[in-house]
Design a protein around this motif. Sequence first.
Motif, PDB file in Angstrom:
ATOM      1  N   SER A 135       0.855  -1.182   0.000  1.00 32.56           N
ATOM      2  CA  SER A 135       0.000   0.000   0.000  1.00 32.56           C
ATOM      3  C   SER A 135       0.896   1.239   0.000  1.00 32.56           C
ATOM      4  CB  SER A 135      -0.936   0.005   1.208  1.00 32.56           C
ATOM      5  OG  SER A 135      -0.201  -0.095   2.391  1.00 32.56           O
ATOM      6  N   ALA A 177       0.844   7.396   2.817  1.00 32.78           N
ATOM      7  CA  ALA A 177      -0.145   8.474   2.783  1.00 32.78           C
ATOM      8  C   ALA A 177       0.489   9.764   2.264  1.00 32.78           C
ATOM      9  CB  ALA A 177      -0.707   8.697   4.178  1.00 32.78           C
ATOM     10  N   GLN A 178      -0.284  10.483   1.470  1.00 28.97           N
ATOM     11  CA  GLN A 178       0.154  11.776   0.976  1.00 28.97           C
ATOM     12  C   GLN A 178      -0.080  12.821   2.064  1.00 28.97           C
ATOM     13  OE1 GLN A 178       1.890  11.004  -1.827  1.00 28.97           O
ATOM     14  NE2 GLN A 178       0.809  12.486  -3.066  1.00 28.97           N
ATOM     15  N   ASP A 190      -1.638  15.963   3.838  1.00 32.44           N
ATOM     16  CA  ASP A 190      -2.969  16.558   3.737  1.00 32.44           C
ATOM     17  C   ASP A 190      -2.787  18.022   3.346  1.00 32.44           C
ATOM     18  OD1 ASP A 190      -5.690  16.946   3.901  1.00 32.44           O
ATOM     19  OD2 ASP A 190      -5.687  17.259   6.058  1.00 32.44           O
ATOM     20  N   ALA A 204       4.768   8.874  -4.636  1.00 37.89           N
ATOM     21  CA  ALA A 204       4.138   9.298  -3.383  1.00 37.89           C
ATOM     22  C   ALA A 204       5.054  10.294  -2.694  1.00 37.89           C
ATOM     23  CB  ALA A 204       3.891   8.100  -2.486  1.00 37.89           C
TER      24      ALA A 204
END
Length: 71
Positions: A6, A9-10, A12, A53
């Motif tokens: 996976s 996370a980018q 926010d 990413a």
Amino acid sequence: MAPLPSPPAQPDDTPGAYVGLTVDAAGERARRHGWTTVRSLPPGAIITMEFRAGRINFEVDEAVVTRCWVG
């Protein structure tokens, strides 16, 4: 079969908020918001389209960000 990895996370963040900033101010803001790679490109530059990413891209004309996208 191995599980699919996976992606991380980018940050926010809102890419449109960078448009109109100077390239220096945009780079500083991007790093404060957690982007690990900041790429500045001239208008019409030929680039690879792989998704990375943690990367934010700026199209810069006369030291001002005119377009911004992630990946």
